[in-house]
Design a protein around this motif. Structure first.
Motif, mmCIF file in Angstrom:
data_model
loop_
_atom_site.group_PDB
_atom_site.id
_atom_site.type_symbol
_atom_site.label_atom_id
_atom_site.label_comp_id
_atom_site.label_asym_id
_atom_site.label_seq_id
_atom_site.Cartn_x
_atom_site.Cartn_y
_atom_site.Cartn_z
ATOM 1 N N THR A 1 32.714 44.470 58.074
ATOM 2 C CA THR A 1 33.177 44.335 56.696
ATOM 3 C C THR A 1 32.902 42.917 56.224
ATOM 4 O O THR A 1 33.372 41.949 56.828
ATOM 5 N N LEU A 2 32.135 42.811 55.164
ATOM 6 C CA LEU A 2 31.823 41.525 54.574
ATOM 7 C C LEU A 2 32.775 41.232 53.431
ATOM 8 O O LEU A 2 33.224 42.148 52.735
ATOM 9 N N SER A 3 33.076 39.947 53.251
ATOM 10 C CA SER A 3 33.939 39.520 52.151
ATOM 11 C C SER A 3 33.210 38.498 51.297
ATOM 12 O O SER A 3 32.426 37.703 51.811
ATOM 13 N N CYS A 4 33.511 38.504 50.017
ATOM 14 C CA CYS A 4 32.947 37.534 49.084
ATOM 15 C C CYS A 4 34.091 37.037 48.208
ATOM 16 O O CYS A 4 34.589 37.779 47.347
ATOM 17 N N VAL A 5 34.491 35.796 48.451
ATOM 18 C CA VAL A 5 35.565 35.200 47.660
ATOM 19 C C VAL A 5 34.947 34.482 46.477
ATOM 20 O O VAL A 5 34.087 33.602 46.648
ATOM 21 N N ALA A 6 35.379 34.862 45.303
ATOM 22 C CA ALA A 6 34.844 34.270 44.082
ATOM 23 C C ALA A 6 35.797 33.214 43.549
ATOM 24 O O ALA A 6 37.014 33.379 43.578
ATOM 25 N N SER A 7 35.220 32.114 43.091
ATOM 26 C CA SER A 7 36.008 31.079 42.426
ATOM 27 C C SER A 7 35.204 30.621 41.210
ATOM 28 O O SER A 7 33.988 30.544 41.252
ATOM 29 N N GLN B 1 32.745 22.917 43.791
ATOM 30 C CA GLN B 1 33.360 24.166 44.221
ATOM 31 C C GLN B 1 32.298 25.247 44.233
ATOM 32 O O GLN B 1 31.643 25.496 43.234
ATOM 33 N N VAL B 2 32.120 25.858 45.393
ATOM 34 C CA VAL B 2 31.136 26.915 45.550
ATOM 35 C C VAL B 2 31.688 28.180 44.910
ATOM 36 O O VAL B 2 32.763 28.630 45.270
ATOM 37 N N PRO B 3 30.960 28.755 43.964
ATOM 38 C CA PRO B 3 31.512 29.895 43.231
ATOM 39 C C PRO B 3 31.650 31.170 44.051
ATOM 40 O O PRO B 3 32.503 31.994 43.737
ATOM 41 N N LEU B 4 30.799 31.344 45.059
ATOM 42 C CA LEU B 4 30.830 32.571 45.853
ATOM 43 C C LEU B 4 30.685 32.212 47.325
ATOM 44 O O LEU B 4 29.721 31.534 47.694
ATOM 45 N N VAL B 5 31.604 32.666 48.134
ATOM 46 C CA VAL B 5 31.557 32.381 49.556
ATOM 47 C C VAL B 5 31.621 33.687 50.328
ATOM 48 O O VAL B 5 32.629 34.404 50.262
ATOM 49 N N GLU B 6 30.530 33.960 51.040
ATOM 50 C CA GLU B 6 30.443 35.193 51.832
ATOM 51 C C GLU B 6 30.849 34.930 53.283
ATOM 52 O O GLU B 6 30.606 33.835 53.803
#
Length: 115
Positions: free
Chosen positions: A19-25, A1-6
């Protein structure tokens, strides 16, 4: 699981917005001081914007007044709103913690600003 996806990068004309997004897991963004970084071709990765746990933000001088970092705790996502883009903003943008230990760096998202 990739912890940060931009995501959210693209090609835009000077003066435009993205607008950039960064989904954290795997981490809780609101429990950490999070930041956006960028790396232009031939240059080292540098800090762009920081959001502290309480919501305070800070920016590098070159983007102050044009970029806004924010966080959606329910979505565990950090955003970077970029306005009045300039060709010198062209870079790959990454998100991560503000200080070590860093999470594994994601792929980043390419932002290209044409003049």
């Amino acid at each position: 699981q990739v912890p940060l996806v931009e995501s959210g990068g693209g090609l835009v004309q000077a003066g435009g917005s993205l607008t950039l997004s960064c989904v954290a897991s795997g981490i809780i963004a609101s429990d950490n001081v999070m930041a956006w970084y960028r790396q232009a071709p031939g240059r080292q990765r540098g800090l762009v914007a920081v959001i502290f746990r309480g919501g305070t933000t800070t920016y590098t001088d070159s983007v102050e007044g044009r970029f806004t970092i924010s966080r959606d705790n329910a979505k565990n996502t950090v955003y970077l709103q970029m306005n009045s883009l300039k060709p010198e903003d062209t870079a790959v943008y990454y998100c991560n913690k503000y200080s070590p230990p860093y999470e594994h760096w994601g792929q980043g998202t390419q932002v290209t600003v044409s003049s």
